[in-house]
Design a protein around this motif. Structure first.
Motif, PDB file in Angstrom:
ATOM      1  N   PRO A   7       0.822  -1.207   0.000  1.00  8.48           N
ATOM      2  CA  PRO A   7       0.000   0.000   0.000  1.00  8.48           C
ATOM      3  C   PRO A   7       0.860   1.262   0.000  1.00  8.48           C
ATOM      4  O   PRO A   7       2.044   1.230   0.303  1.00  8.48           O
ATOM      5  CB  PRO A   7      -0.825  -0.115   1.286  1.00  8.48           C
ATOM      6  N   VAL A   8       0.222   2.377  -0.309  1.00  6.82           N
ATOM      7  CA  VAL A   8       0.908   3.659  -0.334  1.00  6.82           C
ATOM      8  C   VAL A   8       1.466   3.926   1.060  1.00  6.82           C
ATOM      9  O   VAL A   8       0.941   3.430   2.058  1.00  6.82           O
ATOM     10  CB  VAL A   8      -0.088   4.764  -0.755  1.00  6.82           C
ATOM     11  N   SER A   9       2.528   4.702   1.157  1.00  4.58           N
ATOM     12  CA  SER A   9       3.233   4.913   2.428  1.00  4.58           C
ATOM     13  C   SER A   9       2.280   5.355   3.529  1.00  4.58           C
ATOM     14  O   SER A   9       1.257   5.987   3.289  1.00  4.58           O
ATOM     15  CB  SER A   9       4.336   5.946   2.255  1.00  4.58           C
ATOM     16  N   ALA A  10       2.658   5.033   4.762  1.00  5.83           N
ATOM     17  CA  ALA A  10       1.806   5.342   5.912  1.00  5.83           C
ATOM     18  C   ALA A  10       1.579   6.839   6.035  1.00  5.83           C
ATOM     19  O   ALA A  10       0.501   7.294   6.409  1.00  5.83           O
ATOM     20  CB  ALA A  10       2.435   4.791   7.188  1.00  5.83           C
ATOM     21  N   LYS A  11       2.603   7.630   5.703  1.00  2.00           N
ATOM     22  CA  LYS A  11       2.469   9.080   5.806  1.00  2.00           C
ATOM     23  C   LYS A  11       1.379   9.585   4.862  1.00  2.00           C
ATOM     24  O   LYS A  11       0.535  10.392   5.255  1.00  2.00           O
ATOM     25  CB  LYS A  11       3.804   9.739   5.461  1.00  2.00           C
ATOM     26  N   GLN A  12       1.367   9.099   3.632  1.00  2.00           N
ATOM     27  CA  GLN A  12       0.349   9.517   2.683  1.00  2.00           C
ATOM     28  C   GLN A  12      -1.032   9.039   3.109  1.00  2.00           C
ATOM     29  O   GLN A  12      -2.023   9.736   2.934  1.00  2.00           O
ATOM     30  CB  GLN A  12       0.675   8.999   1.290  1.00  2.00           C
ATOM     31  N   ALA A  13      -1.094   7.851   3.703  1.00  6.95           N
ATOM     32  CA  ALA A  13      -2.385   7.341   4.171  1.00  6.95           C
ATOM     33  C   ALA A  13      -2.924   8.210   5.308  1.00  6.95           C
ATOM     34  O   ALA A  13      -4.127   8.506   5.367  1.00  6.95           O
ATOM     35  CB  ALA A  13      -2.238   5.892   4.634  1.00  6.95           C
ATOM     36  N   VAL A  14      -2.024   8.646   6.221  1.00 12.12           N
ATOM     37  CA  VAL A  14      -2.446   9.496   7.339  1.00 12.12           C
ATOM     38  C   VAL A  14      -2.929  10.852   6.813  1.00 12.12           C
ATOM     39  O   VAL A  14      -3.948  11.379   7.272  1.00 12.12           O
ATOM     40  CB  VAL A  14      -1.282   9.672   8.345  1.00 12.12           C
ATOM     41  N   VAL A  15      -2.203  11.399   5.843  1.00 15.25           N
ATOM     42  CA  VAL A  15      -2.609  12.684   5.266  1.00 15.25           C
ATOM     43  C   VAL A  15      -3.974  12.552   4.594  1.00 15.25           C
ATOM     44  O   VAL A  15      -4.851  13.418   4.746  1.00 15.25           O
ATOM     45  CB  VAL A  15      -1.542  13.186   4.267  1.00 15.25           C
ATOM     46  N   ALA A  16      -4.192  11.472   3.856  1.00 15.94           N
ATOM     47  CA  ALA A  16      -5.478  11.260   3.189  1.00 15.94           C
ATOM     48  C   ALA A  16      -6.601  11.114   4.221  1.00 15.94           C
ATOM     49  O   ALA A  16      -7.695  11.667   4.045  1.00 15.94           O
ATOM     50  CB  ALA A  16      -5.414  10.033   2.301  1.00 15.94           C
ATOM     51  N   GLU A  17      -6.327  10.392   5.306  1.00 16.84           N
ATOM     52  CA  GLU A  17      -7.343  10.206   6.344  1.00 16.84           C
ATOM     53  C   GLU A  17      -7.665  11.532   7.024  1.00 16.84           C
ATOM     54  O   GLU A  17      -8.829  11.835   7.298  1.00 16.84           O
ATOM     55  CB  GLU A  17      -6.843   9.186   7.373  1.00 16.84           C
ATOM     56  N   ALA A  18      -6.633  12.338   7.306  1.00 20.69           N
ATOM     57  CA  ALA A  18      -6.853  13.640   7.935  1.00 20.69           C
ATOM     58  C   ALA A  18      -7.655  14.562   7.020  1.00 20.69           C
ATOM     59  O   ALA A  18      -8.526  15.309   7.484  1.00 20.69           O
ATOM     60  CB  ALA A  18      -5.521  14.287   8.290  1.00 20.69           C
ATOM     61  N   THR A  19      -7.383  14.501   5.733  1.00 19.09           N
ATOM     62  CA  THR A  19      -8.116  15.337   4.778  1.00 19.09           C
ATOM     63  C   THR A  19      -9.595  14.952   4.753  1.00 19.09           C
ATOM     64  O   THR A  19     -10.472  15.823   4.776  1.00 19.09           O
ATOM     65  CB  THR A  19      -7.510  15.191   3.374  1.00 19.09           C
ATOM     66  N   THR A  20      -9.872  13.661   4.725  1.00 21.67           N
ATOM     67  CA  THR A  20     -11.282  13.229   4.707  1.00 21.67           C
ATOM     68  C   THR A  20     -11.983  13.588   6.017  1.00 21.67           C
ATOM     69  O   THR A  20     -13.149  13.976   6.012  1.00 21.67           O
ATOM     70  CB  THR A  20     -11.393  11.719   4.451  1.00 21.67           C
ATOM     71  N   ALA A  21     -11.256  13.471   7.145  1.00 18.51           N
ATOM     72  CA  ALA A  21     -11.858  13.816   8.437  1.00 18.51           C
ATOM     73  C   ALA A  21     -12.167  15.309   8.500  1.00 18.51           C
ATOM     74  O   ALA A  21     -13.228  15.715   9.000  1.00 18.51           O
ATOM     75  CB  ALA A  21     -10.922  13.416   9.576  1.00 18.51           C
ATOM     76  N   ALA A  22     -11.249  16.141   8.012  1.00 19.74           N
ATOM     77  CA  ALA A  22     -11.487  17.585   8.015  1.00 19.74           C
ATOM     78  C   ALA A  22     -12.680  17.940   7.132  1.00 19.74           C
ATOM     79  O   ALA A  22     -13.511  18.782   7.502  1.00 19.74           O
ATOM     80  CB  ALA A  22     -10.237  18.319   7.537  1.00 19.74           C
ATOM     81  N   LYS A  23     -12.782  17.296   5.988  1.00 20.62           N
ATOM     82  CA  LYS A  23     -13.908  17.555   5.095  1.00 20.62           C
ATOM     83  C   LYS A  23     -15.221  17.129   5.739  1.00 20.62           C
ATOM     84  O   LYS A  23     -16.233  17.829   5.659  1.00 20.62           O
ATOM     85  CB  LYS A  23     -13.694  16.813   3.777  1.00 20.62           C
ATOM     86  N   ARG A  24     -15.188  15.968   6.419  1.00 15.92           N
ATOM     87  CA  ARG A  24     -16.393  15.472   7.080  1.00 15.92           C
ATOM     88  C   ARG A  24     -16.833  16.440   8.190  1.00 15.92           C
ATOM     89  O   ARG A  24     -18.016  16.741   8.339  1.00 15.92           O
ATOM     90  CB  ARG A  24     -16.118  14.075   7.638  1.00 15.92           C
ATOM     91  N   ASP A  25     -15.867  16.966   8.989  1.00 16.06           N
ATOM     92  CA  ASP A  25     -16.195  17.916  10.043  1.00 16.06           C
ATOM     93  C   ASP A  25     -16.759  19.209   9.477  1.00 16.06           C
ATOM     94  O   ASP A  25     -17.696  19.787  10.041  1.00 16.06           O
ATOM     95  CB  ASP A  25     -14.952  18.210  10.892  1.00 16.06           C
ATOM     96  N   ALA A  26     -16.185  19.663   8.361  1.00 15.09           N
ATOM     97  CA  ALA A  26     -16.690  20.883   7.732  1.00 15.09           C
ATOM     98  C   ALA A  26     -18.125  20.679   7.255  1.00 15.09           C
ATOM     99  O   ALA A  26     -18.965  21.582   7.401  1.00 15.09           O
ATOM    100  CB  ALA A  26     -15.792  21.280   6.566  1.00 15.09           C
ATOM    101  N   ASP A  27     -18.416  19.513   6.709  1.00 16.63           N
ATOM    102  CA  ASP A  27     -19.781  19.226   6.267  1.00 16.63           C
ATOM    103  C   ASP A  27     -20.750  19.209   7.447  1.00 16.63           C
ATOM    104  O   ASP A  27     -21.875  19.700   7.350  1.00 16.63           O
ATOM    105  CB  ASP A  27     -19.838  17.888   5.524  1.00 16.63           C
TER     106      ASP A  27
END
Length: 199
Positions: A119-139
């Motif tokens: 899978p893609v590096s753990a750092k990129q996975a964490v960044v992707a997860e944080a981005t989705t969480a921020a978007k979900r909170d904004a919604d």
């Protein structure tokens, strides 16, 4: 895709090179890693990555295009199901070349070319997860901000029919006494008119 090299193509003509790259790609997809010369590995890398890109699309036209290059249906099926699913989150770099030294017989530089299926590096996975969480909170915040406005509008729409009903009731009650007064005035005028006629 890089510009083709000029001159001899891997020791043969262009048709021979196409068949050689197709066979190397089929072996790579079947075994996930193969050992070959550095030159062949470098020429195989863009060829194989292009086929993986077709596999990620997954439509029938892409499958037929890959089948035109690789004749083994089992390998093409594995490419479109297993390999494409393993690299769906990766934007490129599906293969890795590792040099392993020279061959014993003719001293040719050798390399291992393999598919990058982890899978893609753990750092990129964490960044992707944080981005989705921020978007979900904004919604959620937008929905929460929109809820009181919607409640106020609903209260206003509920109050409006009640106010209209009260106004119509008041108008009706005003009309009834006015009608009664008009009827009583007419009754009073009739005897007066009858008295005039009698005189």
């Amino acid at each position: 895709m890089p510009t083709p090299t000029k001159g001899p193509r891997l020791g043969g003509g262009p048709a021979h090179e196409r068949l050689m790259l197709a066979n190397l790609a089929a072996a790579l997809f079947e075994h996930k890693r193969i050992t070959t010369t550095v030159t062949k590995a470098k020429r195989l890398k863009p060829y194989a990555e292009r086929l993986v890109t077709f596999a990620k699309r997954g439509d029938l036209a892409s499958r037929r295009r890959v089948l035109g290059l690789i004749s083994n249906k089992g390998v093409v099926h594995e490419l479109f199901t297993d390999i494409a699913q393993a690299v769906e989150n990766r934007d490129g770099g599906y293969t890795r070349i590792t040099k392993i030294g020279n061959r014993k017989g003719d001293n040719a530089p050798m390399a291992v070319i393999e598919l990058v299926l982890e899978p893609v590096s753990a750092k990129q996975a964490v960044v992707a997860e944080a981005t989705t969480a921020a978007k979900r909170d904004a919604d959620k915040k937008e929905a929460a901000a929109a809820a009181p406005v919607a409640e106020e509008e609903a209260a206003e729409t509920e109050a409006a029919p009640e106010a209209e009903a009260a106004e119509t009731e008041a108008a009706a009650t005003e009309e009834v006494p006015a009608a009664e007064e008009a009827a009583s005035e007419e009754a009073a005028e009739k005897p007066a008119a009858e008295e005039k006629d009698a005189k």
